[in-house]
Write a protein that holds these residues in place. Structure first.
Motif, PDB file in Angstrom:
ATOM      1  N   VAL A 186      36.267  67.594  48.338  1.00 10.71           N
ATOM      2  CA  VAL A 186      37.123  68.328  47.404  1.00 10.71           C
ATOM      3  C   VAL A 186      38.578  67.962  47.672  1.00 10.71           C
ATOM      4  CG1 VAL A 186      37.797  70.576  46.508  1.00 10.71           C
ATOM      5  CG2 VAL A 186      35.465  70.227  47.366  1.00 10.71           C
ATOM      6  N   GLY A 187      39.268  67.467  46.662  1.00 10.23           N
ATOM      7  CA  GLY A 187      40.697  67.219  46.788  1.00 10.23           C
ATOM      8  C   GLY A 187      41.463  68.493  46.478  1.00 10.23           C
ATOM      9  N   VAL A 188      42.236  68.969  47.443  1.00  8.36           N
ATOM     10  CA  VAL A 188      42.993  70.210  47.267  1.00  8.36           C
ATOM     11  C   VAL A 188      44.476  69.872  47.289  1.00  8.36           C
ATOM     12  CG1 VAL A 188      43.413  72.547  48.124  1.00  8.36           C
ATOM     13  CG2 VAL A 188      41.139  71.507  48.388  1.00  8.36           C
ATOM     14  N   TYR A 189      45.162  70.251  46.228  1.00 12.50           N
ATOM     15  CA  TYR A 189      46.549  69.838  46.042  1.00 12.50           C
ATOM     16  C   TYR A 189      47.432  71.019  45.658  1.00 12.50           C
ATOM     17  CZ  TYR A 189      43.938  65.487  45.373  1.00 12.50           C
ATOM     18  OH  TYR A 189      43.084  64.433  45.519  1.00 12.50           O
ATOM     19  N   GLU A 190      48.708  70.857  45.946  1.00 13.94           N
ATOM     20  CA  GLU A 190      49.712  71.848  45.543  1.00 13.94           C
ATOM     21  C   GLU A 190      50.733  71.162  44.637  1.00 13.94           C
ATOM     22  OE1 GLU A 190      53.359  74.547  47.446  1.00 13.94           O
ATOM     23  OE2 GLU A 190      52.066  73.355  48.760  1.00 13.94           O
ATOM     24  N   VAL A 191      51.027  71.784  43.522  1.00 11.58           N
ATOM     25  CA  VAL A 191      52.090  71.309  42.630  1.00 11.58           C
ATOM     26  C   VAL A 191      53.202  72.347  42.660  1.00 11.58           C
ATOM     27  CG1 VAL A 191      52.721  70.760  40.257  1.00 11.58           C
ATOM     28  CG2 VAL A 191      50.509  70.007  41.171  1.00 11.58           C
ATOM     29  N   GLN A 192      54.415  71.896  42.964  1.00 10.23           N
ATOM     30  CA  GLN A 192      55.579  72.778  43.055  1.00 10.23           C
ATOM     31  C   GLN A 192      56.526  72.504  41.888  1.00 10.23           C
ATOM     32  OE1 GLN A 192      57.495  72.150  46.843  1.00 10.23           O
ATOM     33  NE2 GLN A 192      56.003  73.370  47.979  1.00 10.23           N
ATOM     34  N   PRO A 193      56.412  73.252  40.799  1.00 11.62           N
ATOM     35  CA  PRO A 193      57.380  73.076  39.711  1.00 11.62           C
ATOM     36  C   PRO A 193      58.748  73.637  40.104  1.00 11.62           C
ATOM     37  CG  PRO A 193      55.364  74.161  38.955  1.00 11.62           C
ATOM     38  CD  PRO A 193      55.368  74.212  40.452  1.00 11.62           C
ATOM     39  N   GLY A 194      59.772  73.011  39.578  1.00 12.67           N
ATOM     40  CA  GLY A 194      61.123  73.542  39.716  1.00 12.67           C
ATOM     41  C   GLY A 194      61.486  74.339  38.484  1.00 12.67           C
ATOM     42  N   PHE A 195      62.596  73.950  37.831  1.00 13.72           N
ATOM     43  CA  PHE A 195      63.030  74.654  36.628  1.00 13.72           C
ATOM     44  C   PHE A 195      62.295  74.081  35.415  1.00 13.72           C
ATOM     45  CE2 PHE A 195      66.753  75.014  39.489  1.00 13.72           C
ATOM     46  CZ  PHE A 195      66.753  76.395  39.612  1.00 13.72           C
ATOM     47  N   ILE A 196      61.279  74.798  34.952  1.00 18.59           N
ATOM     48  CA  ILE A 196      60.476  74.378  33.819  1.00 18.59           C
ATOM     49  C   ILE A 196      60.796  75.299  32.643  1.00 18.59           C
ATOM     50  CG2 ILE A 196      58.159  73.923  32.971  1.00 18.59           C
ATOM     51  CD1 ILE A 196      59.019  72.181  35.385  1.00 18.59           C
ATOM     52  N   GLU A 197      61.079  74.703  31.510  1.00 20.10           N
ATOM     53  CA  GLU A 197      61.512  75.478  30.345  1.00 20.10           C
ATOM     54  C   GLU A 197      60.315  76.144  29.678  1.00 20.10           C
ATOM     55  OE1 GLU A 197      64.624  75.089  26.605  1.00 20.10           O
ATOM     56  OE2 GLU A 197      64.058  73.301  27.744  1.00 20.10           O
ATOM     57  N   ILE A 250      57.518  68.703  41.060  1.00 21.01           N
ATOM     58  CA  ILE A 250      57.932  68.381  39.694  1.00 21.01           C
ATOM     59  C   ILE A 250      59.204  69.191  39.458  1.00 21.01           C
ATOM     60  CG2 ILE A 250      57.189  68.220  37.294  1.00 21.01           C
ATOM     61  CD1 ILE A 250      55.378  66.736  39.279  1.00 21.01           C
ATOM     62  N   ASP A 251      60.315  68.696  39.995  1.00 25.39           N
ATOM     63  CA  ASP A 251      61.519  69.540  40.052  1.00 25.39           C
ATOM     64  C   ASP A 251      62.828  68.800  39.785  1.00 25.39           C
ATOM     65  OD1 ASP A 251      61.909  68.056  42.367  1.00 25.39           O
ATOM     66  OD2 ASP A 251      62.049  69.781  43.715  1.00 25.39           O
ATOM     67  N   GLY A 252      62.756  67.550  39.304  1.00 27.85           N
ATOM     68  CA  GLY A 252      63.976  66.851  38.970  1.00 27.85           C
ATOM     69  C   GLY A 252      64.908  66.601  40.148  1.00 27.85           C
ATOM     70  N   GLY A 253      64.357  66.632  41.361  1.00 27.94           N
ATOM     71  CA  GLY A 253      65.181  66.413  42.546  1.00 27.94           C
ATOM     72  C   GLY A 253      65.820  67.670  43.100  1.00 27.94           C
ATOM     73  N   LEU A 254      65.371  68.835  42.652  1.00 31.94           N
ATOM     74  CA  LEU A 254      65.941  70.094  43.122  1.00 31.94           C
ATOM     75  C   LEU A 254      65.879  70.224  44.639  1.00 31.94           C
ATOM     76  CD1 LEU A 254      66.989  73.040  42.588  1.00 31.94           C
ATOM     77  CD2 LEU A 254      64.574  73.702  42.394  1.00 31.94           C
ATOM     78  N   LEU A 255      64.726  69.882  45.231  1.00 27.96           N
ATOM     79  CA  LEU A 255      64.531  70.107  46.657  1.00 27.96           C
ATOM     80  C   LEU A 255      64.842  68.898  47.518  1.00 27.96           C
ATOM     81  CD1 LEU A 255      61.284  72.304  46.689  1.00 27.96           C
ATOM     82  CD2 LEU A 255      63.677  73.025  46.779  1.00 27.96           C
ATOM     83  N   VAL A 256      65.375  67.845  46.916  1.00 29.92           N
ATOM     84  CA  VAL A 256      65.811  66.704  47.718  1.00 29.92           C
ATOM     85  C   VAL A 256      67.056  67.101  48.500  1.00 29.92           C
ATOM     86  CG1 VAL A 256      66.711  64.346  47.628  1.00 29.92           C
ATOM     87  CG2 VAL A 256      64.838  65.025  46.117  1.00 29.92           C
TER      88      VAL A 256
END
Length: 259
Positions: A186-197, A250-256
């Protein structure tokens, strides 16, 4: 016999969840969508999924009521077949933004019960079902769990501290299940969105528009639900076969880290 894999997308009546359901339908999945109550939006999401050539089952489900989880999977299996991909999208925000010193137990408990506890035990129920099978269910793609957390799993937002705590806990839960279920394929993944409209973020848009122009994000615009859905499709279709546990941002570089 149905040859299509089955994806369960929680909280799919609008926004990111709806976009994910549509994208996975286009990728060849039949789709089960959930929400806590019936609504015209939920019916519309179902109809949109079927236009992609997929079967779609609507199930009403309270994520916080963990006693419902096994019966939820059972009901979906009867209608579509065994769930092969679990997308944990459903969640709640704070009852009201404000001073951390004024956070109410009710708002804190609500965030933890839905976002963290409810999702943790839904992953557990899915994992137990996979562990009982002698072969991976479905066809085409390996089984997977994809959890939508938030940039607030990492970045502190003091005006909604209980939400941050719930998402940080959910991030760790995803890491733990990625290790426990790896031997079952089982592949278990986390997706962290940033500012999503989305409709949910609309009240904050004007404030963050200004901050984005001044460098809050490297890509100076809001993300879209479709951009999150595209990442989920990659994961659900086995596009990162030698990766588990790491957050996909998926955050446009917010957490860089930048200065």
């Amino acid at each position: 016999m149905n040859e299509r894999p089955v994806a369960l997308v929680t909280g799919a009546r609008r926004g990111i969840g709806r976009a994910i359901a549509l994208e996975l339908a286009s990728a060849g999945f039949d789709i089960a969508i959930t929400d806590i109550a019936a609504s015209a939006e939920l019916d519309d999401a179902r109809d949109a999924v079927t236009t992609r050539g997929a079967r779609c089952a609507v199930q009403l489900s309270d994520l916080a009521d963990i006693a419902q989880h096994d019966s939820l999977f059972g009901a979906i299996e009867e209608r579509l077949g065994p769930v092969t991909c679990l997308v944990n999208n459903a969640g709640v925000s704070v009852m009201s933004r404000g001073d951390l010193l004024d956070v109410s137990p009710e708002s804190y408990d609500r965030c933890l019960q839905v976002n963290t506890r409810g999702t943790f035990f839904l992953m557990q129920a899915f994992g137990r079902r996979i562990a009982r099978t002698t072969a991976a269910p479905g066809a085409n793609y390996p089984p997977s769990i994809i959890t939508i957390t938030s940039s607030n799993a990492v970045a502190a937002s003091v005006q909604r501290g209980e939400y941050c705590v719930s998402k940080a806990g959910l991030s760790m839960a995803t890491t733990l299940f990625s290790l426990r279920l790896a031997d079952f394929g089982v592949g278990v993944y986390e997706v962290q969105p940033g500012f999503i409209e989305t409709e949910m973020t609309a009240p904050s848009k004007a404030r963050y528009d200004v901050q984005m122009e001044h460098g809050l994000t490297a890509i100076k615009r809001w993300g879209t639900p479709q951009e999150v859905a595209s990442a989920v499709r990659t994961l659900a279709t086995g596009g990162l076969p030698y990766s588990i546990g790491q957050p996909i941002r998926i955050d446009g570089g917010l957490l860089v880290h930048k200065y």
